[in-house]
Design a protein around this motif. Sequence first.
Motif, PDB file in Angstrom:
ATOM      1  N   GLN A 172       5.211   7.474 -14.936  1.00 61.24           N
ATOM      2  CA  GLN A 172       4.308   8.626 -14.898  1.00 61.24           C
ATOM      3  C   GLN A 172       4.561   9.503 -13.676  1.00 61.24           C
ATOM      4  OE1 GLN A 172       0.351   7.751 -16.285  1.00 61.24           O
ATOM      5  NE2 GLN A 172      -0.549   9.421 -15.122  1.00 61.24           N
ATOM      6  N   GLN A 173       5.205   8.954 -12.653  1.00 55.06           N
ATOM      7  CA  GLN A 173       5.583   9.748 -11.474  1.00 55.06           C
ATOM      8  C   GLN A 173       7.097   9.652 -11.285  1.00 55.06           C
ATOM      9  OE1 GLN A 173       2.824   7.343 -10.833  1.00 55.06           O
ATOM     10  NE2 GLN A 173       1.387   8.968 -11.396  1.00 55.06           N
ATOM     11  N   TRP A 174       7.834  10.063 -12.293  1.00 55.77           N
ATOM     12  CA  TRP A 174       9.282   9.944 -12.257  1.00 55.77           C
ATOM     13  C   TRP A 174       9.860  10.912 -11.219  1.00 55.77           C
ATOM     14  CZ3 TRP A 174      12.052   6.286 -14.695  1.00 55.77           C
ATOM     15  CH2 TRP A 174      13.454   6.397 -14.643  1.00 55.77           C
ATOM     16  N   PRO A 175      10.610  10.404 -10.223  1.00 50.36           N
ATOM     17  CA  PRO A 175      11.152  11.291  -9.194  1.00 50.36           C
ATOM     18  C   PRO A 175      12.362  12.072  -9.694  1.00 50.36           C
ATOM     19  CG  PRO A 175      11.737   9.007  -8.738  1.00 50.36           C
ATOM     20  CD  PRO A 175      10.863   8.983  -9.957  1.00 50.36           C
ATOM     21  N   GLU A 176      12.406  13.351  -9.373  1.00 53.97           N
ATOM     22  CA  GLU A 176      13.509  14.194  -9.831  1.00 53.97           C
ATOM     23  C   GLU A 176      14.848  13.769  -9.232  1.00 53.97           C
ATOM     24  OE1 GLU A 176      12.692  18.277  -9.169  1.00 53.97           O
ATOM     25  OE2 GLU A 176      10.896  18.323 -10.434  1.00 53.97           O
ATOM     26  N   ASP A 177      14.785  13.133  -8.053  1.00 52.89           N
ATOM     27  CA  ASP A 177      16.041  12.799  -7.364  1.00 52.89           C
ATOM     28  C   ASP A 177      16.544  11.392  -7.676  1.00 52.89           C
ATOM     29  OD1 ASP A 177      14.090  11.345  -6.068  1.00 52.89           O
ATOM     30  OD2 ASP A 177      14.834  11.747  -4.058  1.00 52.89           O
ATOM     31  N   LEU A 178      15.962  10.719  -8.657  1.00 55.49           N
ATOM     32  CA  LEU A 178      16.356   9.340  -8.938  1.00 55.49           C
ATOM     33  C   LEU A 178      17.744   9.303  -9.586  1.00 55.49           C
ATOM     34  CD1 LEU A 178      15.507   6.370  -8.822  1.00 55.49           C
ATOM     35  CD2 LEU A 178      14.639   6.621 -11.158  1.00 55.49           C
ATOM     36  N   ASP A 179      18.688   8.711  -8.892  1.00 54.66           N
ATOM     37  CA  ASP A 179      20.056   8.569  -9.389  1.00 54.66           C
ATOM     38  C   ASP A 179      20.274   7.108  -9.773  1.00 54.66           C
ATOM     39  OD1 ASP A 179      22.717   8.641  -9.981  1.00 54.66           O
ATOM     40  OD2 ASP A 179      23.399   8.943  -7.909  1.00 54.66           O
ATOM     41  N   TYR A 180      20.369   6.847 -11.068  1.00 55.45           N
ATOM     42  CA  TYR A 180      20.543   5.465 -11.528  1.00 55.45           C
ATOM     43  C   TYR A 180      21.963   5.196 -12.031  1.00 55.45           C
ATOM     44  CZ  TYR A 180      19.299   7.850 -15.909  1.00 55.45           C
ATOM     45  OH  TYR A 180      19.225   8.712 -16.966  1.00 55.45           O
ATOM     46  N   ALA A 181      22.855   6.150 -11.845  1.00 60.05           N
ATOM     47  CA  ALA A 181      24.239   5.962 -12.296  1.00 60.05           C
ATOM     48  C   ALA A 181      24.880   4.794 -11.561  1.00 60.05           C
ATOM     49  CB  ALA A 181      25.047   7.235 -12.062  1.00 60.05           C
ATOM     50  N   GLY A 182      25.389   3.833 -12.328  1.00 62.94           N
ATOM     51  CA  GLY A 182      26.058   2.678 -11.754  1.00 62.94           C
ATOM     52  C   GLY A 182      25.141   1.683 -11.070  1.00 62.94           C
ATOM     53  N   LYS A 183      23.845   1.852 -11.211  1.00 65.85           N
ATOM     54  CA  LYS A 183      22.877   0.976 -10.529  1.00 65.85           C
ATOM     55  C   LYS A 183      22.397  -0.133 -11.464  1.00 65.85           C
ATOM     56  CE  LYS A 183      22.898   3.628  -6.887  1.00 65.85           C
ATOM     57  NZ  LYS A 183      21.776   4.502  -6.558  1.00 65.85           N
ATOM     58  N   ARG A 184      21.936  -1.215 -10.825  1.00 68.18           N
ATOM     59  CA  ARG A 184      21.294  -2.307 -11.568  1.00 68.18           C
ATOM     60  C   ARG A 184      19.805  -1.972 -11.663  1.00 68.18           C
ATOM     61  NH1 ARG A 184      23.071  -6.682  -7.311  1.00 68.18           N
ATOM     62  NH2 ARG A 184      22.210  -4.947  -6.099  1.00 68.18           N
ATOM     63  N   VAL A 185      19.315  -1.880 -12.904  1.00 65.27           N
ATOM     64  CA  VAL A 185      17.944  -1.434 -13.142  1.00 65.27           C
ATOM     65  C   VAL A 185      17.171  -2.524 -13.879  1.00 65.27           C
ATOM     66  CG1 VAL A 185      16.489   0.309 -14.249  1.00 65.27           C
ATOM     67  CG2 VAL A 185      18.699   0.970 -13.258  1.00 65.27           C
ATOM     68  N   VAL A 186      15.940  -2.776 -13.423  1.00 64.28           N
ATOM     69  CA  VAL A 186      15.020  -3.653 -14.138  1.00 64.28           C
ATOM     70  C   VAL A 186      13.814  -2.826 -14.561  1.00 64.28           C
ATOM     71  CG1 VAL A 186      13.479  -5.646 -13.991  1.00 64.28           C
ATOM     72  CG2 VAL A 186      15.738  -5.740 -12.914  1.00 64.28           C
ATOM     73  N   VAL A 187      13.503  -2.875 -15.839  1.00 64.64           N
ATOM     74  CA  VAL A 187      12.319  -2.203 -16.371  1.00 64.64           C
ATOM     75  C   VAL A 187      11.284  -3.275 -16.691  1.00 64.64           C
ATOM     76  CG1 VAL A 187      11.392  -0.733 -18.189  1.00 64.64           C
ATOM     77  CG2 VAL A 187      13.708  -0.325 -17.311  1.00 64.64           C
ATOM     78  N   ILE A 188      10.149  -3.254 -15.995  1.00 66.28           N
ATOM     79  CA  ILE A 188       9.084  -4.221 -16.252  1.00 66.28           C
ATOM     80  C   ILE A 188       8.183  -3.667 -17.344  1.00 66.28           C
ATOM     81  CG2 ILE A 188       7.158  -5.508 -15.276  1.00 66.28           C
ATOM     82  CD1 ILE A 188       8.426  -5.264 -12.543  1.00 66.28           C
ATOM     83  N   GLY A 189       8.101  -4.355 -18.464  1.00 68.67           N
ATOM     84  CA  GLY A 189       7.282  -3.901 -19.579  1.00 68.67           C
ATOM     85  C   GLY A 189       8.049  -3.991 -20.880  1.00 68.67           C
TER      86      GLY A 189
END
Length: 502
Positions: A172-189
Amino acid sequence: MSEPDTVAPEHADVLVIGAGLSGIGVAARLRREHPERTVLILESRSASGGTWDLFRYPGIRTDSDVQTYGYDFKPWQGSTALAPAADILGYVRDTAREYRLDERIRYRHKVVRADWSSPNACWTVTADTGDGTATFTTNWLFCATGYYNYEHGYTPELPGTERFTGRLVHPQQWPEDLDYAGKRVVVIGSGATAVTLIPAMADATAHVTMLQRSPSYIIPLPAEDKLHTLFRRVLGDERGYRLTRQKNIAQNVWVYKLCQRFPRQARAVIRWLNKRLLPTGFDVDTHFNPRYDPWDQRLCVVPGGDLFSAIRRGKASVVTDTVDTFTETGIALTSGRHLDADIVITATGLDLLALGGITLSLDGTPVDITTRLAFKGTMLSDVPNFSFAVGYTNAPWTLKVDLVAEYLCRVLTAMDRRGATVVIAENDRPDMPTRPLLDFAAGYVQRSLDLWPRAGSVDPWNLQMDYYKDITVLRNTPVDDGTLTFTGADEATRGGDLVRPD
C-alpha cells in the motif's frame, strides 16, 4: 471593530464522499437519472480513482472479471479478463469526464464530520483541506469511501524487523525507487496481492519466494474472455457487454453456491487444476490445500495461470511456514529454515475502516454506527437522508455499487413524488438479533467486525451477499413498500413526527 465576513457553505442536493470507483459510479448514475439535482464529490486525496490510483505495486489488477467489475451503464472495451490498474483508472476517469463530474470534485477534502439538522432537513459536512476546514451542506449524504484505511495497510507483529538490513515494504506504500532487479525477494502473504506481485516481479528478480502461514485457494482464469470478444463482434459493444455481464454474473454466483454446497468436490477440482499447472512432484497438499472450505474466504484468481508458470520456470517458490524472527539478511522460520532476502514485501492485508472514519451526529447527538443496522445493505437505521456503498465479498464489488446507486435514485424519485424532504429507515424492532454486516471468514474482516454497523435477522435488515436477491430487494421491490418513513416539508419545518406511508 466589525465582525469578519463568513463564507456560506457550498450546497449540493447530493454530496458524495469519495471519488473512487464507487463515488464516480454513484455520481454518474445521479447525472443519468436525476440531472436536475446538483452533485458534489469530496475526495481526500489529490486525484480520483481511489484504489486504482493509490496502489502502485507491480502487476496490480482487478481480481474480478472486468465485464462485471465495470459499471452496468458503461461497456468495457477491452478483451482481457482481469484488467490492469491503469486500464481501470482510465475507465473510471473516462466516466467522470463523460458525465462532467471532474468539475464537481473537490480534491484534498477529507471529510471528518457530518451533522444532521432536523429543523433544516440537511447535513452540514466538515472537511479538512490541509489549510483549514471547509463546510458544505447537502440534502442527501452518500458515503463511497470503500472499506479500508487509505493511510496505511495491515502488518502483523514481525519480530526483529529492526535488524533487517534490506528493504521492508508494504504494497500500500510502494516506494517509487524500489529496484528489485536481480534481488532476492520474499513476499509474506498468500492473498490476492501476493499472487499478483509474484508473477509480475519474478522475471526481473534473482528469485521470489511466497512465504505463507497457511495456503489460499488459487485458481487459473483465461487471460482473455473470448466469448466477450465474440459477443461484441456479433452484437456490438453495448449488447455484447450486457450479455457477457449476465453470463459472468451467473457464473460467479453459481461457482460460489456450488462451492458452499459441495465443498469437498470443489476442493478436489481446485486441487486438480493446481496439480495440473504445477511442476511434477510439487507438494500441492502442503502449499495449495487450505484448512478452510472454498469461498469461506475469497478465491484468488491468476490470469493465464501466471503464478504457476513462474513456479514451473523456477523463478518463484512457495514456503509454508511462520516467521520466528527477522535477521540481518532475511527471515528465520520456526522450522529452523532461513530465507535469504534483499527485499521483504509484507502483503499481509488491509486495515479496514468503516465509512472512512467519519463522525456522524444527529441534532448534536453523536451516532454510534456499531449500534445501527444496515437497511437493505445501504442505509443506516434511524439516520435520515444517508446511504453508503459496501460491495460484495463474494462477487465483483461494482455489482453492489450499481444496485445501491440505482436504489438511491429510486428513493429520490419517491421523495419528489411525495414532496418529502426526509427519508428514514426506522428500526422498530430494537431487540432484533443481529449478525456482522461483513459475514466473512477472512482475517482482514474478522479483525474489524466491531467497527461496523450490524445486519439484522429479518428483512429488510437481513441482506445476504446475494446479487440475485439484491436485484429483487433494491431494484424490483417498490420503494413505497412500507419499510421507509417519509416526511414532507411541512412536518420537517414543524419538527413533527415521522409518519409511515399508507
